[in-house]
Design an enzyme around this catalytic site. Structure first.
Site, short mmCIF file in Angstrom:
data_model
loop_
_atom_site.label_atom_id
_atom_site.label_comp_id
_atom_site.label_asym_id
_atom_site.label_seq_id
_atom_site.Cartn_x
_atom_site.Cartn_y
_atom_site.Cartn_z
N HIS A 126 0.82 -1.22 0.00
CA HIS A 126 0.00 0.00 0.00
C HIS A 126 0.85 1.26 0.00
O HIS A 126 0.33 2.36 -0.24
CB HIS A 126 -0.96 0.00 1.20
CG HIS A 126 -0.30 0.37 2.50
ND1 HIS A 126 -0.30 1.66 2.98
CD2 HIS A 126 0.35 -0.37 3.41
CE1 HIS A 126 0.34 1.68 4.14
NE2 HIS A 126 0.74 0.47 4.42
N ASP A 334 3.31 9.44 -1.25
CA ASP A 334 2.23 8.63 -0.69
C ASP A 334 1.82 7.57 -1.70
O ASP A 334 1.73 7.86 -2.90
CB ASP A 334 1.02 9.50 -0.36
CG ASP A 334 0.27 9.03 0.87
OD1 ASP A 334 0.43 7.85 1.24
OD2 ASP A 334 -0.47 9.83 1.46
#
Length: 405
Positions: A126, A334
């Site tokens: 992730h 991110d």
């Protein structure tokens, strides 16, 4: 913006993002999932999670190599992975598909070899996977062990196609070979693809007419006393760009003094990893910067920055999203960033402006946002001014574009 109730989205929500998508009780109630806690010894947990995972891999994979503590690398990570997979072995009679995520469980090839030859392994990362030039900074034995461990999975999922290409490039440089979708390394074939994680949009959209949310939203706007609200909310983490956002907001007040007293920046930071020294130091720097900006521009009637260090429940979060004219989501790096997607989903009125970092995975999907360089305070300041001046019709068009992504 897609609703991901199946496939990789459900696999991901069963991990760290569970509370943002579906409760543990709801997952267990449908009869298809079981939860088996794994108790790590205190020393192993601390050295693996705070040491290797958060002290080595987290900064390196987020492009902070100067904070990467390679001295912490050791056998503790393989030991932690072994304990997790011992727990899986106990369930091997009932498990046909095994899903894991993040680099904290990356050594699955070594640990799963004896569980079952028929066990299908899915691995989802992730966080970003770095470029080869960054990844190669790991000592050679460990970068090979990480790649071989990940490639023991039948399917590897990444947040973006760029991350897929970075992984494939690293595999290629370390003696594997690959085509556009499949890696073959050490006699194991693995499919690699991008599976961008999303949210349950209805969970945020459906709060728009909730009486408690409406009341909280109206109270926030009343407290703002007619001032515009710029919002940021994220965990305490140096990858999230909190200091850079403050510098950008300060630059806006310097360059556009007519906005002084007319805009309030609501900065909410959710406590995270404050047992780690660098995180405590970051919190202190953020709080010092907030104090300096408020002392420089504020007065007895107005604080430029309203800073809160706390968690926020779901309804209050939706009320904040709906009250804020601008969401400032500017991580330095991110994997995806679900805050950006939550803000868009919560704005059923198609109002508000999302200012989003170009280095967030979500920037590939939310084209209606104002995309900026999160390291440039001038770019942040200019985007804030543009967002605050944006006509309602343009806001609606950009929100519609984000919702249709």
């Amino acid at each position: 913006m897609t609703d991901v109730r199946s496939g990789w989205g459900l696999l991901n929500c069963a991990g760290r993002r569970l509370s943002k998508f579906q409760t543990t009780d709801a997952l267990l109630a449908d009869g298809r999932y079981e939860v088996h806690p794994v108790a790590l010894p205190d020393t192993t947990r601390d050295r693996h999670y705070n040491g290797f995972s958060n002290g080595t891999l987290w900064p390196l994979f987020h492009y902070f190599p100067r904070w990467c503590a390679t001295s912490r690398i050791g056998s503790v990570t393989q030991e932690a992975n072994r304990l997790f997979w011992e727990r899986w072995r106990a369930s091997s009679g009932r498990v046909t598909v095994c899903g894991c995520m993040t680099t904290t469980l990356c050594c699955c090839r070594h640990c799963c070899a004896n569980i079952s030859p028929d066990l299908a392994i899915a691995f989802f990362l992730h966080i970003p996977f770095p470029s080869y030039e960054i990844f190669r900074l790991l000592p050679d034995p460990w970068r090979r062990a990480l790649l071989e461990g990940m490639l023991g999975a039948d399917l590897i999922g990444m947040q973006t196609h760029d991350n897929v290409q970075y992984l494939l490039k690293s595999v290629q440089r370390f003696s594997g070979f690959w085509n556009s979708t499949c890696v073959r390394c050490v006699a194991v074939s693995t499919v690699v693809d991008a599976f961008p994680v999303s949210i349950d949009p209805a969970r945020f959209r459906d709060t728009f007419d909730d009486h408690a949310v409406v009341a909280a939203k109206n109270l926030l706007r009343k407290d703002a006393a007619g001032r515009r609200i710029v919002l940021s909310i994220d965990r305490l983490d140096y990858t999230k760009g909190g200091l850079q956002r403050l510098h950008g907001f300060e630059r806006m007040l310097e360059q556009d003094p007519e906005l002084i007293g007319k805009v309030t920046y609501l900065m909410i930071i959710i406590p995270s990893r404050d047992a780690i020294t660098k995180y405590r130091e970051l919190k202190e720097r953020i709080e010092a910067t907030v104090g300096r900006i408020n002392g420089r521009f504020g007065d007895v009637d107005w604080q430029p920055v309203v800073y809160q260090y706390r968690s926020v429940d779901h309804k209050k979060l939706c009320a904040i999203y709906q009250a804020a004219e601008v969401a400032l989501v500017t991580p330095l790096r991110d994997g995806m960033n679900l805050i950006a997607k939550e803000y868009v989903a919560a704005r059923k009125d198609r109002r508000g402006v999302l200012v989003l970092s170009e280095t967030a995975g979500a920037a590939n999907e939310l084209g209606g946002a104002l995309i900026i360089n999160p390291s440039d305070p001038n770019a942040i300041a200019a985007a804030l001014v543009r967002a605050l001046e944006m006509p309602a019709q343009e806001q609606a068009g950009r929100m519609a574009q984000c919702n249709n992504a």
